[in-house]
Design an enzyme around this catalytic site. Structure first.
Site, short mmCIF file in Angstrom:
data_model
loop_
_atom_site.label_atom_id
_atom_site.label_comp_id
_atom_site.label_asym_id
_atom_site.label_seq_id
_atom_site.Cartn_x
_atom_site.Cartn_y
_atom_site.Cartn_z
N TYR A 199 0.83 -1.22 0.00
CA TYR A 199 0.00 0.00 0.00
C TYR A 199 0.86 1.26 0.00
O TYR A 199 0.54 2.25 -0.65
CB TYR A 199 -0.97 -0.02 1.18
CG TYR A 199 -2.19 -0.85 0.90
CD1 TYR A 199 -2.31 -2.16 1.40
CD2 TYR A 199 -3.21 -0.37 0.09
CE1 TYR A 199 -3.41 -2.94 1.10
CE2 TYR A 199 -4.33 -1.14 -0.21
CZ TYR A 199 -4.42 -2.43 0.30
OH TYR A 199 -5.52 -3.20 -0.03
N ASN A 242 -12.20 3.36 -7.28
CA ASN A 242 -10.78 3.68 -7.10
C ASN A 242 -10.53 4.28 -5.72
O ASN A 242 -11.35 5.03 -5.20
CB ASN A 242 -10.30 4.63 -8.19
CG ASN A 242 -10.41 3.99 -9.57
OD1 ASN A 242 -10.46 2.77 -9.69
ND2 ASN A 242 -10.47 4.81 -10.61
N HIS A 273 -14.99 1.66 -2.49
CA HIS A 273 -13.95 0.77 -1.97
C HIS A 273 -12.98 1.50 -1.05
O HIS A 273 -11.88 1.03 -0.80
CB HIS A 273 -13.19 0.08 -3.12
CG HIS A 273 -14.05 -0.90 -3.85
ND1 HIS A 273 -13.73 -1.40 -5.08
CD2 HIS A 273 -15.26 -1.45 -3.52
CE1 HIS A 273 -14.69 -2.23 -5.48
NE2 HIS A 273 -15.63 -2.28 -4.56
N CYS A 311 -8.04 -0.61 16.79
CA CYS A 311 -9.11 0.16 17.49
C CYS A 311 -9.93 1.01 16.52
O CYS A 311 -10.93 1.60 16.92
CB CYS A 311 -8.49 1.05 18.58
SG CYS A 311 -7.58 2.48 17.95
N CYS A 333 -3.87 3.50 20.59
CA CYS A 333 -3.83 2.21 21.31
C CYS A 333 -2.52 1.46 21.10
O CYS A 333 -2.32 0.38 21.67
CB CYS A 333 -5.00 1.31 20.89
SG CYS A 333 -4.74 0.51 19.29
N GLY A 343 -13.73 2.15 -17.39
CA GLY A 343 -12.50 1.52 -16.91
C GLY A 343 -12.65 0.54 -15.79
O GLY A 343 -11.84 0.53 -14.86
N1 APR Z 1 -9.24 3.54 -20.13
C1 APR Z 1 -10.37 2.84 -19.82
N2 APR Z 1 -10.35 1.56 -19.39
C2 APR Z 1 -9.14 0.97 -19.27
C3 APR Z 1 -7.92 1.63 -19.57
C4 APR Z 1 -8.02 2.97 -20.02
N3 APR Z 1 -6.90 3.66 -20.33
N4 APR Z 1 -6.89 0.75 -19.35
C5 APR Z 1 -7.46 -0.40 -18.90
N5 APR Z 1 -8.80 -0.28 -18.87
C6 APR Z 1 -9.80 -1.25 -18.43
C7 APR Z 1 -9.41 -2.69 -18.59
O1 APR Z 1 -9.80 -3.16 -19.88
C8 APR Z 1 -10.24 -3.35 -17.49
O2 APR Z 1 -11.53 -3.69 -17.98
O3 APR Z 1 -9.94 -1.05 -17.03
C9 APR Z 1 -10.40 -2.25 -16.43
C10 APR Z 1 -9.58 -2.48 -15.18
O4 APR Z 1 -10.09 -3.63 -14.55
P1 APR Z 1 -9.53 -4.05 -13.10
O5 APR Z 1 -8.04 -4.01 -13.11
O6 APR Z 1 -10.25 -5.31 -12.74
O7 APR Z 1 -9.99 -2.86 -12.14
P2 APR Z 1 -11.43 -2.64 -11.50
O8 APR Z 1 -12.51 -3.11 -12.39
O9 APR Z 1 -11.48 -1.23 -11.04
O10 APR Z 1 -11.36 -3.60 -10.21
C11 APR Z 1 -12.46 -3.56 -9.33
O11 APR Z 1 -11.22 -4.98 -7.83
O12 APR Z 1 -9.18 -5.49 -6.86
C12 APR Z 1 -10.42 -4.89 -6.64
O13 APR Z 1 -10.91 -3.19 -5.10
C13 APR Z 1 -10.26 -3.43 -6.31
O14 APR Z 1 -11.67 -1.59 -6.96
C14 APR Z 1 -10.98 -2.72 -7.44
C15 APR Z 1 -11.95 -3.78 -7.93
#
Ligand code: APR
Length: 273
Positions: A83, A118, A135, A146, A174, A211
């Protein structure tokens, strides 16, 4: 829903400008709009997505193995190291053209509810108002034991030099270990944020899903919820996703391409080639 596209998830073959014009028309007609973003929204800011490929130090780790309370109990220094690397990457990143266009588009429309999966602050740094961080938030630190918020400044660290393991900060309340304020797998979403997300998805006439792979519930259910309430759902993603059954219109483009083109249409100017 009267004007559902002939085939779910129809990928638009016309030029980006034609697609932007069509989505801009739907946007102008919608009283309420909901935008749901995922990691792809921040990809063009250099923030790795969860399920994409990246050459980071952490690429050999599965986020689903690190983002859990069990992983923290087993090895909090490994989880904190991941993180801290992500925080340093976000602090070094800048909002991309998609973040900025989305903020301008929302300011112009007047009723856009932004729901994000995000945990970065790039929407806020682009002057968007985020209705719900479903999230959590990377920088909202709190004690694992705590729950007390932890506001003390973090020791600086550069993303490319973050060691694999780092001792988490110590809770001033704590003496426990401080964790990031993100939702881990198996944990409940923040109730207020989730309620706001459901309200926004239920109230909108148009939903833009930008995305996200649509793999992680309950957030992945928001497009279907919007659809059940009569909304049109447009997906902005360069690749097909699990959301196809809930999408009326798939715009195969990146966030930093599509959203500025959409804004340009709303502003009546031709988008930059
Ligand atoms: N513009 C738009 N979409 C994009 C781009 C871009 N430049 N680059 C990649 N992508 C798309 C990919 O095709 C994919 O479908 O973004 C998506 C990313 O998917 P993940 O990596 O699975 O991310 P996300 O869907 O946000 O994950 C959901 O999973 O791990 C947990 O808590 C975490 O919030 C996250 C959740």
């Amino acid at each position: 829903m009267s004007q559902r596209e002939p085939h779910h998830g129809t990928t638009v073959s016309s030029a980006q400008a034609d697609t932007a014009a069509q989505v801009a028309q739907w946007l102008a007609q919608a009283r309420h709009v909901c935008v749901v973003t995922g990691a792809g929204m921040s990809a063009e800011s250099g923030i790795p997505t969860f399920r994409g490929t990246d050459d980071s130090l952490w690429s050999r780790f599965d986020p689903q193995q690190l983002a859990t309370a069990e992983a923290w109990r087993a090895d909090s220094e490994l989880v904190w190291g991941w993180y801290r690397w992500r925080m340093a990457g976000v602090q070094r990143a800048q909002p991309n053209a998609g973040h900025c266009a989305l903020a301008a588009l929302a300011a112009r429309h007047g009723s856009v509810a932004l729901v994000t999966q995000n945990v970065d602050d790039l929407h806020e740094r682009a002057s968007s108002t985020v209705a719900a961080h479903v999230h959590g938030n990377l920088f909202a630190l709190r004690c694992f034991d705590c729950g007390h918020p932890h506001d003390a400044p973090l020791a600086p660290c550069a993303p490319d030099s973050t060691p694999l393991r780092l001792a988490p900060p110590v809770c001033g309340h704590c003496g426990g270990q401080v964790r990031p304020g993100v939702v881990w797998f198996g944990e409940a979403l923040p109730a207020d944020a989730w309620h706001a997300a459901v309200q926004a998805a239920s109230d909108c006439e148009l939903m833009l899903v930008v995305g996200t792979s649509g793999l992680v519930h309950p957030a992945a259910g928001l497009p279907a919820l919007a659809r059940r309430h009569g909304a049109r759902v447009v997906e902005i993603n360069p690749a097909p996703t699990a959301l196809a059954p809930s999408v009326d219109w798939a715009w195969r483009a990146t966030a930093a391409t599509a959203l500025p083109a959409l804004l340009a249409c709303l502003e009546g100017s031709v988008p930059d080639p």
